[in-house]
Each structure stands twice: as structure tokens, then as C-alpha cells.
Motif scaffolding. Sequence first.
Motif, mmCIF file in Angstrom:
data_model
loop_
_atom_site.group_PDB
_atom_site.id
_atom_site.type_symbol
_atom_site.label_atom_id
_atom_site.label_comp_id
_atom_site.label_asym_id
_atom_site.label_seq_id
_atom_site.Cartn_x
_atom_site.Cartn_y
_atom_site.Cartn_z
ATOM 1 N N ARG A 269 12.170 -16.010 -19.262
ATOM 2 C CA ARG A 269 12.494 -17.199 -18.477
ATOM 3 C C ARG A 269 11.608 -17.337 -17.255
ATOM 4 N N GLN A 270 10.871 -16.305 -16.941
ATOM 5 C CA GLN A 270 9.906 -16.349 -15.862
ATOM 6 C C GLN A 270 8.551 -15.933 -16.402
ATOM 7 N N VAL A 271 7.533 -16.209 -15.614
ATOM 8 C CA VAL A 271 6.183 -15.796 -15.960
ATOM 9 C C VAL A 271 5.806 -14.627 -15.063
ATOM 10 N N GLN A 272 5.418 -13.513 -15.674
ATOM 11 C CA GLN A 272 4.930 -12.362 -14.911
ATOM 12 C C GLN A 272 3.404 -12.345 -14.939
ATOM 13 N N VAL A 273 2.809 -12.144 -13.779
ATOM 14 C CA VAL A 273 1.357 -12.082 -13.652
ATOM 15 C C VAL A 273 0.984 -10.715 -13.111
ATOM 16 N N CYS A 274 0.103 -9.988 -13.812
ATOM 17 C CA CYS A 274 -0.396 -8.675 -13.386
ATOM 18 C C CYS A 274 -1.916 -8.695 -13.476
ATOM 19 N N LEU A 275 -2.579 -8.541 -12.347
ATOM 20 C CA LEU A 275 -4.038 -8.611 -12.299
ATOM 21 C C LEU A 275 -4.609 -7.339 -11.682
ATOM 22 N N GLU A 311 6.519 -17.728 1.448
ATOM 23 C CA GLU A 311 7.106 -18.387 2.602
ATOM 24 C C GLU A 311 6.752 -19.872 2.683
ATOM 25 N N ARG A 312 5.484 -20.213 2.500
ATOM 26 C CA ARG A 312 5.075 -21.595 2.695
ATOM 27 C C ARG A 312 5.327 -22.471 1.478
ATOM 28 N N ASP A 313 4.875 -21.981 0.296
ATOM 29 C CA ASP A 313 4.922 -22.820 -0.900
ATOM 30 C C ASP A 313 6.128 -22.550 -1.794
ATOM 31 N N GLY A 314 6.848 -21.448 -1.571
ATOM 32 C CA GLY A 314 8.029 -21.150 -2.379
ATOM 33 C C GLY A 314 7.734 -20.983 -3.853
ATOM 34 N N LEU A 315 6.581 -20.395 -4.173
ATOM 35 C CA LEU A 315 6.176 -20.262 -5.572
ATOM 36 C C LEU A 315 6.690 -18.979 -6.219
ATOM 37 N N THR A 316 7.100 -18.028 -5.433
ATOM 38 C CA THR A 316 7.584 -16.763 -5.970
ATOM 39 C C THR A 316 8.467 -16.099 -4.936
ATOM 40 N N ASP A 325 -5.633 4.870 -6.369
ATOM 41 C CA ASP A 325 -6.830 5.705 -6.449
ATOM 42 C C ASP A 325 -6.732 6.656 -7.633
ATOM 43 N N HIS A 326 -7.711 6.597 -8.483
ATOM 44 C CA HIS A 326 -7.874 7.532 -9.589
ATOM 45 C C HIS A 326 -9.225 8.225 -9.401
ATOM 46 N N PRO A 327 -9.443 9.367 -10.040
ATOM 47 C CA PRO A 327 -10.738 10.031 -9.896
ATOM 48 C C PRO A 327 -11.896 9.087 -10.238
ATOM 49 N N GLU A 328 -12.759 8.858 -9.260
ATOM 50 C CA GLU A 328 -13.958 8.032 -9.418
ATOM 51 C C GLU A 328 -13.652 6.567 -9.727
ATOM 52 N N ARG A 329 -12.408 6.144 -9.527
ATOM 53 C CA ARG A 329 -12.077 4.746 -9.824
ATOM 54 C C ARG A 329 -10.867 4.324 -8.988
ATOM 55 N N SER A 330 -11.033 3.317 -8.156
ATOM 56 C CA SER A 330 -9.912 2.726 -7.432
ATOM 57 C C SER A 330 -9.721 1.300 -7.917
ATOM 58 N N LEU A 331 -8.476 0.852 -7.923
ATOM 59 C CA LEU A 331 -8.143 -0.453 -8.472
ATOM 60 C C LEU A 331 -7.265 -1.225 -7.507
ATOM 61 N N LEU A 332 -7.587 -2.495 -7.327
ATOM 62 C CA LEU A 332 -6.717 -3.420 -6.625
ATOM 63 C C LEU A 332 -5.825 -4.094 -7.653
ATOM 64 N N ALA A 333 -4.515 -4.027 -7.444
ATOM 65 C CA ALA A 333 -3.555 -4.670 -8.342
ATOM 66 C C ALA A 333 -2.804 -5.747 -7.575
ATOM 67 N N VAL A 334 -2.688 -6.920 -8.174
ATOM 68 C CA VAL A 334 -1.909 -8.021 -7.612
ATOM 69 C C VAL A 334 -0.915 -8.456 -8.679
ATOM 70 N N ASP A 335 0.370 -8.525 -8.334
ATOM 71 C CA ASP A 335 1.340 -8.994 -9.324
ATOM 72 C C ASP A 335 2.418 -9.836 -8.655
ATOM 73 N N PHE A 336 2.904 -10.799 -9.398
ATOM 74 C CA PHE A 336 3.992 -11.654 -8.937
ATOM 75 C C PHE A 336 4.635 -12.298 -10.151
ATOM 76 N N ASP A 337 5.820 -12.890 -9.951
ATOM 77 C CA ASP A 337 6.428 -13.673 -11.016
ATOM 78 C C ASP A 337 6.776 -15.049 -10.457
ATOM 79 N N THR A 338 6.836 -16.017 -11.344
ATOM 80 C CA THR A 338 7.071 -17.397 -10.938
ATOM 81 C C THR A 338 7.733 -18.159 -12.074
ATOM 82 N N ARG A 339 8.179 -19.380 -11.810
ATOM 83 C CA ARG A 339 8.738 -20.215 -12.864
ATOM 84 C C ARG A 339 7.612 -20.786 -13.714
ATOM 85 N N PRO A 340 7.874 -21.004 -15.004
ATOM 86 C CA PRO A 340 6.796 -21.490 -15.894
ATOM 87 C C PRO A 340 6.083 -22.733 -15.370
#
Length: 461
Positions: A269-275, A311-316, A325-340
Motif C-alpha cells: 500500500r506504500q512505495v518503499q525507496v532504497c538507494l 516537514e515542508r512537502d509532507g511526502l513521507t 563502511d565496509h572494507p575498501e568500500r563505503s556506501l551512502l544509503a537513502v531510503d524513504f516510503d511514500t504514497r503511490p
Amino acid sequence: MTIRSVGAGPVPPPVATAVLPPVPTAVPAAYLDSPDSIAEHTTAGGLRVAAVRRPSVPVVELRLAVPLGGVDDDHAATAEVLAAVLLGSTARGTRADLEAALGLLGGSLKASVAPERLTVQGAVAAEGLAPALALLGATLADPRRPPDEVLTHRTLLGHRLRAYRAQPGVVAREAMLEHCFPGHPLAREVPTPEAVAAVEGARVEALHARALLPSGSRLLLVGDLDPMSAVAVAEHALRTWRGQGEAARMPRLPAPVPGVAVVSRPGSRQVQVCLLAPVPDAEDPKHPAVRLAHLVLGASFGSRLTERLRERDGLTYRVRSRITDHPERSLLAVDFDTRPGQLGAALAALREELDGFATDNPPSAEEITAARGYAVGSVTVLSATQNGTANLLNALPPETVLGNRLPEQLRRIARTGDEEVRAAARGLAAADFAGIVLTAPSGTEQAAREVEAAGLRTPGR
């Protein structure tokens, strides 16, 4: 100075250094109030032992980190069962006997596992450190477990996994990892209940004997102790824990597979976004600047992404970013959920905030100062306690020489200038994100169009 442990030959003197030497004035002076020290030593069996003096209360925090980077398809399931029964019944007594013995020493221990390592952690009264370590050593040295205990704990584990894996966020993360790192152990961080149900006692015993090895592992002790004496006590107490070879590290994490895949989930019923996006790793000189830029972007409740999307747009209700941090590799992760119906607006807002980092709205001096204060302050507060210091140091790879690592991290943050942070922000804005959008089957085509419209590539584009 030569340290002798009972029943063993001479132990080479550990390297003693100040944990918290003077640091730049940007670091709070309260962080330096006590003359704490650290001793580090590698035993004849290859176990790294680090003991840190933190005499605030008569307790010692214990962290044992054993690299456990198996690549077999059944490794994750077997490792989970191993962690569940590790501190259980052996030839020396039952699980209840071990828990009672630790309780009489004012302590407790628990084991957990992740794709990169198995961890035993807990605390014990300072005067009970030696016998508690002897109990741990005997447990590590004996891979045999009663068949009924393996059956009981794999059944309990299966029930917990069913509940855990039913959560939308867990489903989304698993889909993201499978898309970004196909075939890598990280993509199998949470085994299925069916895989766990197939684990037999012989497999658990074989993994224990083959993979739970002192060489390449690290024992960290933090608390009311004399560092050099504690190292000698630990070496003697764990002398029966042996094995051939070195504990296996998880294979190096590759760059994420490009593109943002749209994955259908019936009943959603929601959309999950994982980047995900690669960023300079923890040893890169640019890493502190990336951390500070990330704090401005999305790592705190007052960050730009929260202010915009929530706060401003009320999207999530929630938007979160983090750097792992992993050995020799760091990752930026962004995740949120929203209505379709708001996916396109949420992705556009994310893109706009990232673009602003690189063009007309870079991190301000005030934002950077706040981020720097938060970064220094959080480490300062955590390292003021035994538990916090143990957790901060245990997060570092087992092969790391701890020495002055914490104050050096603070120095690197304090020395990072505003323009370095703005350059890092431009790097985050230009990051090539990969990941998944998890949505109901009826919305996959629309979601794919909205991903493209937001400037994120889909696989094959």
C-alpha cells in the motif's frame, strides 16, 4: 617489561599508547580529562587483544569480533544457528550452567552474526574478568552442541525470521541488496526460515571448527582494568581456543550494479525507496568531509531531506540517509516510503535537494559548523562511557590497530574545512545512485517512468 601469564611462556610486551592524547581546540577539552591508556598484543594463536582502561565503574565491557565471511549459499543460515547456540550447552555443562556461572561473576554475554563477522559482546564485573574469559574460551574451543539444542534454537530463529522478514522495510532492503550486489554474501544478510530449518547440527559444528578461529579475530576489553595485565589474563584464559588458518573476511564489496530497479510487491500500500551510491571509503582523506556533508543532507532530524520531504512537502513520514563502511568500500544509503501517487514528487524533491548541493544552495557555514559540532560531540559523548567506547572501537575492522584511532578521527573532523565539505557535497550530488523502488504490481510501469523523470537510470538504460 615482560608479562608472564600463568602456565605460558613470556608474552611480548604490548604497545601502550594514550587513547586520548591532546587534540585540536575544536575538540571539547572534557574529552581529555582522564589519563586512560590502551594495550594491544597479538597472541601466539593470532588473536588480537586490545585492553582499554576506563575506570568509571568496576565493570569491563567485552567485544569479540570474528570475521565470518563465508560465500556458500547456506552460510548465512548456518551462521545464524551457530550464533544462536554458541553460548549454549557443551561438554562442560548446559546453557543454564553457563548463564548461572556468568551471573555469579556479575556478567552476561550474547552472540550475534552479520555477513562480515560474528560478535560476542557483554560485560562482567572487573574482578570476574579472568574466570569469565575462561568460560568464553572453553565455549569457543568446543564446537559440539546437543542435537536437541540446535533443533530448539533453529525453530525459535525461524519464527523470529518470519516476523522480521514480513516488515516492508526488510523486504525493500533485501530487494535492494539482491539488485545491487547479486551473488555477494551481503545480499544474503537475512536467511530465509526455510534455509534455517534445513541446518543440521553437523553443519553448525563444521562451521564452528572451520571458521571460528582466533587468528584474524579481535578481543576488545574496555573498563576498570590495567591494560597490560588484562592482555596477559586474556591470552592465558583463551589459550585452549585454537584452529588452523585465519578467520575469513567477507569478499570485497563491488560497486553497486547500476540503475534503479522497480520491483513489484503484491499487497503493498506504500512505495518503499532504497538507494545506494559509493562514496570515498573510511581510509580516504576525503571521508571526513563526506561525513559532514552527509549530516547536512540527511543524517539528522533537522537535515535538508527531512525538512523538505517530511516537514515542508509532507511526502513521507520518515526519510533517512546513512553511510556504512565496509572494507575498501563505503556506501551512502537513502531510503524513504511514500504514497503511490506521491512517488514522482518525492523523487523530484530528492533530486532537487541533491542538485542544490552542487549549484545554488551548497552547505552554509552555519550548517557545516553544526554538523562538525554534532560529529565531534557524538563521539565525545559515546567515548566517555565504557559501553560507548567499546562500541565505537568494535565498529572498526578487527585488523585495525586501535591506538589513537578515536582522537585521530576527531582531529580529521576538526581539520576539515568548509570548502572541503562543499566539495564533498558536490560529490554527493553527482553520485550515481542504484537501488530499488518497491511498489504494488499495478504501479510498476508508472513508477519506472517517475524514476526516469527524476534523472535516475533504470537497469539497461
